[in-house]
Design a protein around this motif. Structure first.
Motif, short mmCIF file in Angstrom:
data_model
loop_
_atom_site.label_atom_id
_atom_site.label_comp_id
_atom_site.label_asym_id
_atom_site.label_seq_id
_atom_site.Cartn_x
_atom_site.Cartn_y
_atom_site.Cartn_z
N TRP A 32 0.84 -1.20 0.00
CA TRP A 32 0.00 0.00 0.00
C TRP A 32 0.88 1.25 0.00
CZ3 TRP A 32 -5.17 -0.82 -0.49
CH2 TRP A 32 -5.61 -2.13 -0.24
N VAL A 33 0.49 2.23 -0.80
CA VAL A 33 1.17 3.52 -0.86
C VAL A 33 0.35 4.52 -0.05
CG1 VAL A 33 1.97 5.39 -2.33
CG2 VAL A 33 2.12 3.02 -3.14
N GLU A 57 3.50 9.10 -10.88
CA GLU A 57 4.76 9.33 -11.59
C GLU A 57 5.49 10.55 -11.04
OE1 GLU A 57 4.05 7.59 -16.03
OE2 GLU A 57 2.97 9.44 -15.53
N ALA A 58 4.74 11.62 -10.75
CA ALA A 58 5.36 12.85 -10.24
C ALA A 58 5.36 12.90 -8.72
CB ALA A 58 4.63 14.07 -10.80
N GLY A 59 4.40 12.21 -8.10
CA GLY A 59 4.31 12.23 -6.64
C GLY A 59 3.79 13.53 -6.08
N ILE A 60 3.04 14.29 -6.87
CA ILE A 60 2.50 15.57 -6.41
C ILE A 60 1.04 15.70 -6.83
CG2 ILE A 60 4.73 16.75 -6.48
CD1 ILE A 60 3.89 17.97 -9.16
N TRP A 61 0.35 16.63 -6.16
CA TRP A 61 -1.04 16.97 -6.49
C TRP A 61 -1.05 18.19 -7.41
CZ3 TRP A 61 -5.29 14.18 -5.03
CH2 TRP A 61 -5.14 13.27 -3.98
N THR A 62 -1.97 18.21 -8.37
CA THR A 62 -2.23 19.38 -9.19
C THR A 62 -3.72 19.69 -9.12
OG1 THR A 62 -2.51 18.00 -11.17
CG2 THR A 62 -0.33 18.96 -10.78
N PRO A 115 5.36 6.22 -5.98
CA PRO A 115 5.65 7.64 -6.24
C PRO A 115 6.95 8.05 -5.55
CG PRO A 115 3.38 7.32 -5.49
CD PRO A 115 4.11 6.04 -5.23
N PRO A 116 7.59 9.11 -6.03
CA PRO A 116 8.81 9.61 -5.37
C PRO A 116 8.55 9.97 -3.90
CG PRO A 116 8.50 10.65 -7.52
CD PRO A 116 7.26 9.86 -7.24
N GLN A 117 9.40 9.51 -3.03
CA GLN A 117 9.36 9.80 -1.59
C GLN A 117 8.08 9.32 -0.91
OE1 GLN A 117 9.99 14.06 -1.45
NE2 GLN A 117 12.20 13.85 -1.76
#
Length: 402
Positions: free
Chosen positions: A132-133, A191-196, A367-369
């Motif tokens: 789980w992530v 892929e980016a590990g961020i929210w937009t 995802p990254p980190q």
């Protein structure tokens, strides 16, 4: 040279034998030695396995209504499943207890959960590999006031998950005199590990998040939005005197978002049939529920014939009481006001979805980190939070079983 050829032949035979075993067994064999691990994780072996199990692996899935399993198709022998596909999801993930992990949806074998004790966080994982992530909230919404809405995945040519996105709904409002809608959403990319953040302009009315209105003005239609073979599909059923007519459109994956009519087929079945779902892999198969006779029908659109489901011969489990209750709630609710009844005549159900068994024991895209935890840790967290909130005398929560 003879010894080398013999070794190569034995390795080929070994690979062919291993590719015919269930996925759980293959996963255990990865720990035998480094060479086996390398072989079993190779693209060649994965494609060999999928080619050998193509028919069986594409028929194991469950149709879900929220956390309830309505229908389970257990045609897959590649995972050694003891029960229905949805049985892989631990029961605590399918409850709606405050402080528990709530099941929100699934895509291509991955499952989306929310944290009942902390609405800011959510989890994406594979119930088979038990990975789980943990996904943090958007930076502009640290308290998690937005609603975790759904999960989508991107697949490679073999149907293996490459990445995923999580959607959180910040707000939605009606526009153009209630004929259209505007949605504000947060989208998380693995892929980016961020929210937009995005603003979506919808040409149709959204009265609530379980139904939409496609302005298809005929109160005799029963409609649903579902998915099949990687596309969004719109199914419409019309009951006539001697038949039920199905019209099915597919949303094209292009820039203009046009709808393409795939099928217009009549079946010699009468009564009030509601479209439940398309087959997740076969756009030529659709499933209907009879509100009058309380049975499930599988319609083969290519051959224009149908089959009543629910016996061991077709590896199909149906919870008839849950199906009846769920279908009645969606299409035939009671005690409606005149305005609600008029709205019901034109609504499209989007609340039924497929939980599909992963085709391959691949790790969850990381995802990254991002923090990775296992199912045991997630269950322990849910249990500890549950118990802590149960003994908290200052909270206002009431506990009940769904």
């Amino acid at each position: 040279m003879a010894v080398e050829r013999k070794t190569q032949l034995l390795e080929v035979m070994q690979t062919e034998i291993l590719a015919r075993l269930p996925l759980k067994t293959i996963s255990r064999f990865k720990s035998v030695c480094k060479k086996w691990k390398s072989t079993l994780e190779s693209v060649y072996f994965r494609r060999l396995f999928l080619s050998l199990h193509q028919n069986s692996s594409s028929s194991s899935w469950s149709l879900m209504y929220g956390a309830k399993e309505l229908i389970g198709f257990h045609g897959c022998k590649t995972l050694d499943l003891p029960k229905s596909p949805a049985s892989l999801i631990p029961p605590p993930f399918k409850r709606y207890y405050i402080g528990d992990c709530n099941y929100k949806g699934s895509s291509s074998g991955l499952v989306l959960l929310t944290d009942g004790s902390d609405k800011a966080y959510c989890y994406v994982g594979n119930p088979v590999t038990q990975q789980w992530v943990k996904i943090p909230p958007p930076t502009s919404d640290p308290a998690g006031d937005s609603t975790v809405f759904d999960l989508v995945t991107r697949l490679d040519e073999d149907g293996v998950v490459l990445s995923f996105k999580v959607v959180r709904l910040a707000s939605f409002e009606s526009t153009n005199n209630y004929l259209s809608s505007v949605l504000s959403v947060f989208v998380y990319s693995s892929e980016a590990g961020i929210w937009t953040s995005k603003v979506v302009h919808c040409l149709h009315q959204i009265s609530n998040m379980s139904n939409i209105n496609l302005n298809d003005h005929n109160k005799d239609y029963k409609r649903t939005l579902t998915t099949s073979a990687g596309f969004v599909v719109y199914v419409r059923a019309l009951a006539k005197k001697e038949e039920t007519v199905l019209k099915i459109w597919r949303l094209n994956n292009d820039d203009d978002d046009t709808w393409h009519l795939l099928w217009e087929v009549g079946f010699p079945i009468t009564g009030n049939y509601a479209p439940m779902a398309m087959h997740p892999f076969d756009v030529g198969t659709v499933y209907l529920w009879s509100q009058r006779d309380h049975h499930l029908v599988s319609c083969n659109l290519r051959k224009r014939d149908y089959t009543l489901l629910g016996d061991a011969a077709n590896d199909c489990f149906i919870d008839q009481s849950v199906c009846k209750k769920s279908v009645d709630e969606i299409w035939f609710p009671r005690s409606l006001s005149d305005l609600e009844e008029e709205d019901l005549n034109f609504r499209v159900c989007i609340w039924l979805f497929q939980f599909v068994i992963p085709r391959w024991m691949e790790s969850v895209p990381r995802p990254p980190q991002a923090e990775i935890i296992d199912t045991t840790s997630l269950l322990s967290h849910a249990t500890a939070t549950h118990e802590r909130m149960m003994v908290d005398e200052n909270n206002d929560y009431f506990w009940f079983a769904c």
